[in-house]
Design an enzyme around this catalytic site. Structure first.
Site, PDB file in Angstrom:
ATOM      1  N   LYS A 105       5.106   9.132   8.930  1.00 43.56           N
ATOM      2  CA  LYS A 105       4.920   8.544  10.248  1.00 43.56           C
ATOM      3  C   LYS A 105       5.939   9.038  11.281  1.00 43.56           C
ATOM      4  CE  LYS A 105       2.400   4.492   8.580  1.00 43.56           C
ATOM      5  NZ  LYS A 105       1.065   4.912   9.005  1.00 43.56           N
ATOM      6  N   ASP A 141       9.399   2.919  -0.548  1.00 43.05           N
ATOM      7  CA  ASP A 141       8.378   3.497   0.318  1.00 43.05           C
ATOM      8  C   ASP A 141       8.727   3.111   1.757  1.00 43.05           C
ATOM      9  OD1 ASP A 141       6.181   4.172   1.841  1.00 43.05           O
ATOM     10  OD2 ASP A 141       4.713   3.456   0.389  1.00 43.05           O
ATOM     11  N   TYR A 177       0.853  -1.188   0.000  1.00 42.90           N
ATOM     12  CA  TYR A 177       0.000   0.000   0.000  1.00 42.90           C
ATOM     13  C   TYR A 177       0.885   1.233   0.000  1.00 42.90           C
ATOM     14  CZ  TYR A 177      -3.483   3.417   1.553  1.00 42.90           C
ATOM     15  OH  TYR A 177      -4.302   4.508   1.645  1.00 42.90           O
TER      16      TYR A 177
END
Length: 435
Positions: A269, A241, A146
């Protein structure tokens, strides 16, 4: 007489009248495990407390950012100081320079970095840059990975799409979807075959170096190295990613752990210390193409928000001297002891762990890609989730998400979690619990 509604239930009912599904991110709705979500009132260290006053040991950690635990006093102080000076300026700040300097110093492949407001925005911008730099349109991703909800990245994505059983999304133009090639994770031969036939059309390969959105799935030996060789030989770019893995698997991220340097890296994050932030960076010649230095346009009113940046700087300051080995050992001990509980109860499980990320799959075989992750028993996980919740341990409300251990988790938390796991696995093994 029906039981009285909890405060969480009342809030969820009110939320569903105002917010699609009652939540602002799909996995929070508990559709993957059943039941209704707990609304959280506060958190400290390794524990969260809901609006009904129940406290849980937390292994969601806001889906990864809170490697220091909730409400770390130094991070909270940094946020308070920054907010008192103003919450947004729409102008450059010294903090942006400092956090950029820290990111560049920490990550082997990053020479320049651009701050944005989310991981989705960061990946979207990195893909645009890759297409501009190569003059090509096709994008390669891997099933179960994702990369945010930008149109071209929702093809066979993991995370909430896996939880809800959605292969893509309505609203994504077919022409956009056709530009994305999805391959099995850890299948280097499939990637080689694709590059043999379409290599000259591929702008970039985007990959989670450790998958964290179909559950935790580590890269097979040689997989990342093979992608590096394929992209370099064809003139495509390699994008890591590291929204989840950046600063979690070590101060240098997954790229330092595995010794593979991508062309571009996406972050989020942890670099916001629990506040919304994202970033993308890489080779200086590529980043020089970003406006205003170059022609590739990217902008954001809240990019480099001073409060989020302050939280991120303080988090990175602490992590620079943190004991990642201890965090790794503590997570390893937790996973090992929980697996022993499952084995003792006769419950078939398969455990994947990299650093402080782990997933328990209810299956007998190894999980190495999206297909094998999907073979795991999601209903069994849902039952386990609720058994653990009853015993005040909060896991991800989805069989396809990672669990995270923070530096705030102490031995007492591990011991309490293992005791809860032993009883939960025993409950799953009881005759009444079997289908």
């Amino acid at each position: 007489m029906s039981p009285a509604r909890t405060h969480s239930q009342a809030l969820f009912e009110a939320a569903r009248a105002l917010i699609p599904g009652g939540v602002n991110s799909p996995v929070r709705a508990f559709l993957g495990v059943g039941g209704e979500p707990r609304f959280i009132a506060r958190a400290k260290g390794a524990r969260i407390t809901d609006v009904d006053g129940y406290t849980f040991i937390d292994y969601v950690c806001s889906w990864g950012p809170l490697i220091l635990g909730h409400a770390h006093p130094r991070v909270v102080h940094a946020i308070q100081q920054a907010a008192a000076r103003g919450t947004s300026y729409g102008a450059p700040t010294a903090g942006e320079v400092e956090i950029a300097r820290r990111i560049v110093a920490a990550l082997p492949s990053v020479e320049k970095v651009r701050l944005v407001s989310s991981g989705t925005e960061a990946v979207m911008s990195a893909v645009r840059l890759a297409r501009a730099a190569t003059g090509r349109d096709a994008l390669v991703k891997f099933a179960g990975c994702y990369h945010g909800h930008a149109d071209s990245l929702l093809v066979e994505a993991g995370s909430g799409l896996a939880t809800l059983g959605i292969p893509g999304s309505p609203g994504v133009p077919e022409a956009t979807a056709r530009l994305t090639r999805s391959l099995p994770y850890n299948d280097l031969d499939s990637a080689r075959r694709l590059f043999e036939t379409e290599g000259s059309a591929i702008a970039a390969v985007v990959v989670e170096p450790v998958a964290g959105n179909m559950g935790v799935v580590p890269p097979a030996p040689g997989f990342l190295e093979g992608l590096r060789e394929l992209t370099r030989a064809s003139g495509a770019l390699l994008i890591f990613d590291e929204v989840i893995t950046g600063f979690r698997l070590g101060f240098g991220g997954a790229q330092a752990l595995y010794g593979v340097r991508p062309d571009l890296t996406v972050l989020g994050k942890i670099i916001g210390g629990g506040l919304p932030i994202g970033a993308f960076g890489g080779r200086a010649d590529l980043m020089a193409m970003i406006a205003p230095e170059g022609p590739v346009y990217q902008a954001g009113t809240l990019s480099g928000n001073p409060v989020a940046v302050a939280a991120g700087i303080e988090t990175l300051r602490i992590l620079e001297r943190a004991d990642y080995d201890l965090l790794d050992q503590r997570t390893s001990a937790l996973v090992g002891r929980m697996k022993e509980c499952a084995d003792a109860a006769g419950v078939s499980t398969s455990w994947n762990r990299v650093g402080s990320m782990f997933t328990c799959f209810f299956t007998e075989g190894r999980v190495t890609d999206y297909a094998s992750a999907r073979r795991a028993d999601a209903k069994r996980y849902a039952a386990f989730f609720h058994e653990m919740l009853k015993r005040r341990v909060y896991l991800a409300p989805s069989a396809f998400e990672a669990a995270f251990v923070s530096m705030a988790h102490e031995e007492r938390d591990i011991t309490q979690t293992v005791k809860a796991a032993a009883k939960s696995f025993q409950a799953l093994a009881a005759p009444s619990a079997k289908p």
